[in-house]
Design an enzyme around this catalytic site. Structure first.
Site, PDB file in Angstrom:
ATOM      1  N   ARG A   1       7.016 151.347 -71.724  1.00  0.00           N
ATOM      2  CA  ARG A   1       7.984 151.730 -70.689  1.00  0.00           C
ATOM      3  C   ARG A   1       7.608 153.046 -70.003  1.00  0.00           C
ATOM      4  O   ARG A   1       7.618 153.126 -68.776  1.00  0.00           O
ATOM      5  CB  ARG A   1       9.402 151.767 -71.273  1.00  0.00           C
ATOM      6  CG  ARG A   1       9.927 150.360 -71.604  1.00  0.00           C
ATOM      7  CD  ARG A   1      11.293 150.409 -72.235  1.00  0.00           C
ATOM      8  NE  ARG A   1      11.286 151.180 -73.483  1.00  0.00           N
ATOM      9  CZ  ARG A   1      12.370 151.498 -74.154  1.00  0.00           C
ATOM     10  NH1 ARG A   1      13.553 151.151 -73.693  1.00  0.00           N
ATOM     11  NH2 ARG A   1      12.277 152.174 -75.276  1.00  0.00           N
TER      12      ARG A   1
ATOM     13  N   ASN B   1      13.301 147.190 -72.431  1.00  0.00           N
ATOM     14  CA  ASN B   1      12.854 146.282 -73.497  1.00  0.00           C
ATOM     15  C   ASN B   1      13.931 145.232 -73.688  1.00  0.00           C
ATOM     16  O   ASN B   1      15.113 145.541 -73.590  1.00  0.00           O
ATOM     17  CB  ASN B   1      12.764 147.022 -74.836  1.00  0.00           C
ATOM     18  CG  ASN B   1      11.486 147.808 -74.967  1.00  0.00           C
ATOM     19  OD1 ASN B   1      10.543 147.629 -74.207  1.00  0.00           O
ATOM     20  ND2 ASN B   1      11.457 148.684 -75.966  1.00  0.00           N
TER      21      ASN B   1
END
Ligand code: ZN
Ligand code: ZN
Length: 755
Positions: free
Chosen positions: A19, A37
């Protein structure tokens, strides 16, 4: 014109800095949107110019973060959306977990630099990690991989850690395992009565080093479990460790303080260096030829000319290594045969008579793992995995399964592992050990239920070995009855064969494949003990086409522990004299009569190795599994196959006359040939038999599985004899031994059953 796209990415993409990496990339290409996620991986929404989005996507897919592995990705245009900026949004749990789990990663170079830099706020802090490194599977409680789903959650981040966590320019931006000296994990040193010693944090590793120098044994709680450590150059203390651990001969692994020192003392090549410094960082078994160091070899690796070595892979081991001038023994913290220990109280309770001191910390380890082990063959540099655990577990990437079933396979017994296919991914547990041990069995059942809980999926197919009394089989039968799940029993060696076929995706192959499956024992379809098997695979069908001639299996379990019994079983009358001195008169009488009355037969090549080791007076009784075979291989320094001869050939009916083989070998021994020559001829005979069968029956592809193929000299000889005329398939990501059975059971079930 602004456009919006949705990008989905699956694979090993959580706990690997994905990320934050996406965030940086989005800024680089001036995109707005979100990244999060979920149970299936990473979901990205981006808005911006079409061209920028495509460049962003290309770069992301082709240059992902270093420790990630992308399995699939998808980009779809969606309805235009306006975002203020690009943001990492918290993950949402909606459905069931469906992504690769994240294995533990060895400490990265940047974190190594942080902990030795006195100016850095993490100087000397052993639990330093970042998005590219640190424990993952070891601390995983549930998924997705977020801090609150790991045992690190017990340590709330301090202000400075939060600042790093929120700073897109920081290496610890969104690093779930982020902690520091202020907020993090506490290290403490206790004696073997559990009393804490007064040592300041900064002096801890100096103190440890001085204790090790003085010849003390220290149990170190690492991030994956306890290690028992002592000075590898000190004969006395290594011997003490052996005596206390009740482990007379099994080799110990050694942790080198640095790659430089390792290079000075041992002959290693590029392949070793790559493996020893990889994120998996396994133990490498390396030849001791021209060894230049001071390790107490007779105590560390009794009777062997090879040594298992590794480099520091955690902050704890790195900080300790920085204080050390000598390599240390670093072996799994357990009593011989039990699973690796990871809890503080249990460690003191069970190891108080082994270790003088305990280095402990208060981070809970949810998945204890042993160190993984690999060996490269000398000539062809074939990488053979001996133990698959830390760094590798619990993912298995190389599978192309498509099934609606949720399949749980419980593996074998001696080197147990489990495999689960609950979603689109296949997971294989770390090495769990020998289920004869009550404690190992306990861990095995715990890991099994943990796998089921983690994925929130009950299996609807259970696979076990066809051996009626394997603990794994019994457990499977019980589970199946309790939960009314379909249960299938799969023959051991067919599972081995399916395992190597599966590793190479060979089930759809046009040409038939010869399976050479050699190991110690497995329950055969005819209720005999198989272990020297030849199979053919063609169009989803596995057939047994040949095997080593049966010989008597006597005194049940004792036979695998005492090579002299295999010799007694295989010796003909003319070899009687060789047995003298190996048995008392009474033993001899009993065993001879057992042999005469015996009905149970075996074709085990493992036991043939045992018989040869006993015949050559190398090993009559094993003190650890596989000892005789390891000692045999150890005799070979160099060889030239042009000088070799065979001790027997395959007969016209495809049978393999094992008694004749042993008798011819015995004659060479009686005539005074050296052990090295005899053992080389023995391995040459085995390799030649494979190609005789392949030639007789017109095979062009040969696949190998079973513990015997941990013999890397045999693996090299097979490669030489093949002369590139055959396609050879050895295991790649799994060990050839019984650790691959759980995977093989799933492969057999999906590809060979009901067809
Ligand atoms: Zn790092
Ligand atoms: Zn902190």
């Amino acid at each position: 014109m602004q456009k919006t796209y949705k990008i989905s990415i699956s694979g090993q993409v959580q706990g690997v800095g994905f990320r934050p990496y996406v965030y940086g990339l989005a800024l680089e290409f001036s995109l707005t949107g979100t990244v999060s996620n979920n149970e299936e991986g990473v979901i990205i929404f981006v808005s911006g110019l079409e061209e920028s989005i495509q460049s962003f996507y290309n770069k992301l897919i082709h240059l992902p973060p270093p420790v990630s592995r992308i399995k699939d990705s998808e980009i779809l245009q969606v309805k235009n959306r306006d975002f203020e900026a690009f943001k990492i949004v918290p993950s949402q749990k909606g459905g069931q977990l469906n992504l690769s789990l994240t294995p533990d990663f060895a400490i990265c170079e940047e974190c190594q630099n942080d902990i030795v830099n006195p100016e850095n706020r993490r100087s000397n802090y052993p639990f330093t990690t970042c998005v590219n490194c640190g424990p993952r599977w070891a601390i995983t409680e549930t998924f997705p991989f977020e801090r609150e789903h790991t045992s690190i959650d017990e340590f709330p981040m301090c202000d400075m850690c939060i600042e790093e966590y929120r700073n897109p320019l920081d290496r610890r931006f969104h690093s779930q395992s982020n902690t520091c000296k202020t907020c993090g994990i506490e290290l403490f040193l206790v004696d073997n009565s559990g009393n804490k010693l007064k040592v300041s944090k900064d002096a801890m590793f100096k103190k440890l080093s001085s204790l090790l120098t003085q010849g003390q044994i220290i149990a170190i709680k690492n991030t994956s479990g306890y290690l028992l450590c002592c000075n590898a150059e000190n004969e006395e203390v290594v011997q003490q460790l052996r005596d206390k651990k009740n482990r007379p001969n099994k080799p110990f692994a050694v942790l080198y303080p640095s790659l430089n020192q390792l290079k000075e003392e041992l002959q290693i090549d590029e392949g070793h260096i790559k493996s020893l410094t990889s994120t998996e960082r396994p133990i490498n078994i390396i030849s001791l030829k021209d060894y230049k160091g001071n390790i107490a070899l007779n105590q560390v690796v009794p009777g062997l000319n090879q040594l298992g070595v590794m480099l520091p892979y955690s902050g704890i081991l790195q900080l300790l290594a920085n204080e050390l001038r000598f390599p240390i023994v670093a072996t799994s913290g357990n009593i011989h045969g039990s699973p690796i220990i990871s809890e503080n109280n249990e460690a003191i309770e069970k190891l108080k008579d082994v270790a003088d001191y305990f280095l402990q910390h208060n981070l809970k380890i949810t998945h204890p793992q042993d160190d993984s082990v690999v060996k490269f063959s000398t000539k062809y540099k074939v990488e053979v995995l001996f133990r698959r655990s830390r760094g590798y577990a619990p993912n298995y990437f190389n599978s192309s399964i498509q099934s609606d079933k949720k399949i749980l396979a419980l593996g074998a017994h001696l080197k147990s592992s489990i495999a689960y296919y609950p979603n689109e991914f296949l997971y294989i547990s770390q090495y769990l050990g020998n289920l004869d041990s009550y404690d190992v069995y306990g861990r095995f059942t715990k890991v099994t239920s943990n796998f089921i809980d983690l994925f929130e999926q009950e299996p609807n197919v259970l696979l076990v070995d066809s051996h009626p009394t394997y603990q794994s089989t019994l457990h499977g039968v019980e589970l199946a009855e309790q939960s009314k799940i379909e249960l299938y029993k799969i023959q051991h060696h067919k599972a081995h064969f399916a395992s190597v076929l599966g590793e190479h995706n060979l089930f759809e192959t046009k040409d038939k494949v010869l399976g050479v499956i050699w190991d110690g024992t497995g329950y055969g379809d005819d209720k005999q003990i198989w272990g020297g098997e030849f199979f053919s695979y063609e169009s989803s069908v596995i057939n047994r086409i040949s095997h080593f001639d049966y010989f008597n299996w006597i005194v049940s379990d004792k036979m695998s522990k005492e090579p002299r019994l295999s010799l007694l079983s295989l010796a003909n009358d003319e070899m009687h004299s060789i047995l003298e001195g190996k048995f008392t008169d009474e033993e001899f009488k009993i065993y001879r009569s057992l042999k005469e009355k015996n009905k149970l037969k075996t074709s085990s090549v493992g036991r043939l190795f045992d018989a040869v080791a006993s015949l050559l007076n190398i090993c009559d009784i094993n003190t650890y599994e596989g000892e005789a075979a390891i000692l045999l291989e150890n005799y070979i320094d160099h060889y030239n196959l042009n000088d070799c001869k065979v001790y027997c050939s395959v007969l016209d009916d495809n049978s393999i006359p094992i008694v004749e083989l042993l008798y011819n070998l015995y004659s060479d021994f009686k005539n005074g040939n050296s052990k090295e020559i005899i053992i080389t001829n023995f391995l040459f005979t085995l390799a030649s038999i494979i190609f005789q069968i392949a030639k007789n029956q017109n095979f062009k592809q040969i696949a190998f599985s079973g513990g015997v193929f941990q013999n890397t000299t045999l693996v090299d000889m097979i490669n030489i004899l093949s002369q590139n005329q055959y396609k050879l398939y050895f295991h790649k990501d799994l060990p050839p031994n019984d650790e691959n059975i759980s995977f093989g059971q799933i492969m057999y079930y999906l590809n060979c059953m009901g067809k």
